[in-house]
Design a protein around this motif. Structure first.
Motif, PDB file in Angstrom:
ATOM      1  N   GLU A  38     -19.873   3.470 -10.377  1.00 31.58           N
ATOM      2  CA  GLU A  38     -21.063   2.532 -10.511  1.00 31.58           C
ATOM      3  C   GLU A  38     -20.488   1.261 -10.618  1.00 31.58           C
ATOM      4  O   GLU A  38     -21.253   0.307 -10.700  1.00 31.58           O
ATOM      5  N   ILE A  39     -19.195   0.961 -10.321  1.00 30.52           N
ATOM      6  CA  ILE A  39     -18.790  -0.369 -10.244  1.00 30.52           C
ATOM      7  C   ILE A  39     -18.275  -0.716  -8.894  1.00 30.52           C
ATOM      8  O   ILE A  39     -17.552  -0.092  -8.120  1.00 30.52           O
ATOM      9  N   ARG A  40     -18.734  -1.870  -8.370  1.00 28.98           N
ATOM     10  CA  ARG A  40     -18.330  -2.686  -7.208  1.00 28.98           C
ATOM     11  C   ARG A  40     -17.108  -3.371  -7.602  1.00 28.98           C
ATOM     12  O   ARG A  40     -17.032  -4.326  -8.112  1.00 28.98           O
ATOM     13  N   THR A  59     -20.809  -9.334 -15.156  1.00 20.13           N
ATOM     14  CA  THR A  59     -20.654  -9.221 -16.557  1.00 20.13           C
ATOM     15  C   THR A  59     -21.113  -7.888 -17.044  1.00 20.13           C
ATOM     16  O   THR A  59     -21.209  -7.459 -18.142  1.00 20.13           O
ATOM     17  N   MET A  60     -21.739  -7.050 -16.119  1.00 22.16           N
ATOM     18  CA  MET A  60     -22.191  -5.783 -16.419  1.00 22.16           C
ATOM     19  C   MET A  60     -20.930  -4.818 -16.958  1.00 22.16           C
ATOM     20  O   MET A  60     -21.150  -3.670 -17.578  1.00 22.16           O
ATOM     21  N   TRP A  61     -19.592  -4.914 -16.485  1.00 22.18           N
ATOM     22  CA  TRP A  61     -18.379  -4.302 -16.997  1.00 22.18           C
ATOM     23  C   TRP A  61     -17.541  -5.128 -17.572  1.00 22.18           C
ATOM     24  O   TRP A  61     -17.499  -6.251 -16.862  1.00 22.18           O
ATOM     25  N   GLN A  68     -22.004  -7.104 -23.010  1.00 23.83           N
ATOM     26  CA  GLN A  68     -22.506  -8.023 -21.782  1.00 23.83           C
ATOM     27  C   GLN A  68     -22.587  -9.399 -22.202  1.00 23.83           C
ATOM     28  O   GLN A  68     -22.425 -10.478 -21.295  1.00 23.83           O
ATOM     29  N   GLU A  69     -23.555  -9.846 -23.264  1.00 27.30           N
ATOM     30  CA  GLU A  69     -23.762 -11.178 -23.552  1.00 27.30           C
ATOM     31  C   GLU A  69     -22.507 -11.976 -23.870  1.00 27.30           C
ATOM     32  O   GLU A  69     -22.703 -13.098 -23.521  1.00 27.30           O
TER      33      GLU A  69
END
Length: 137
Positions: A38-40, A59-61, A68-69
């Protein structure tokens, strides 16, 4: 024994936006753009240093346990790069023509000549030109 650094990361709000800015404005070269689960995974590299990759990291990973914040809060406040050039005056003029904001104009330093600018998110980076005859091969 550690032999070399191969990658570094910079948090970005939008991979495509950051990719465009770093390649079209700074002249970095695309290296990798791949989907891993699920990671680009997108990396760029300085044109003359293809063995060193900069990961444009959404920032999602990120590092384990970091929320994430917390990663989002680092955008625009991350340690910058020191980017070496052999013609700082021409490069600064080119980047200014592309709208890049400089926080320190070209100045002579004991280690060479430098200027400081902000990237599209506000991270501060240094352009550096070593004294004549000291450019690494």
């Amino acid at each position: 024994m550690i032999k070399r650094i191969t990658h570094t990361s910079i948090y970005v709000r939008d991979i495509d936006e950051a990719h465009k800015w770093y390649t079209e404005v700074l002249g970095f070269v695309p290296k990798m753009d791949s989907n891993m689960d699920e990671i680009r995974w997108v990396t760029i590299t300085p044109k003359e240093q293809p063995e060193f990759e900069v990961i444009l990291q959404p920032t999602m990973w990120g590092p384990d346990g970091e929320v994430q914040e917390a990663r989002e809060a680092q955008i625009g406040k991350q340690p910058g790069f020191i980017l070496e050039t052999d013609d700082i005056h021409a490069l600064v003029n080119d980047l200014k023509a592309k709208g890049v904001e400089f926080t320190m104009e070209i100045a002579e330093q004991p280690w060479g000549t430098q200027a400081v600018f902000k990237d599209l998110y506000g991270n501060v980076h240094v352009l550096s030109q070593p004294p004549a005859g000291e450019m690494p091969s």
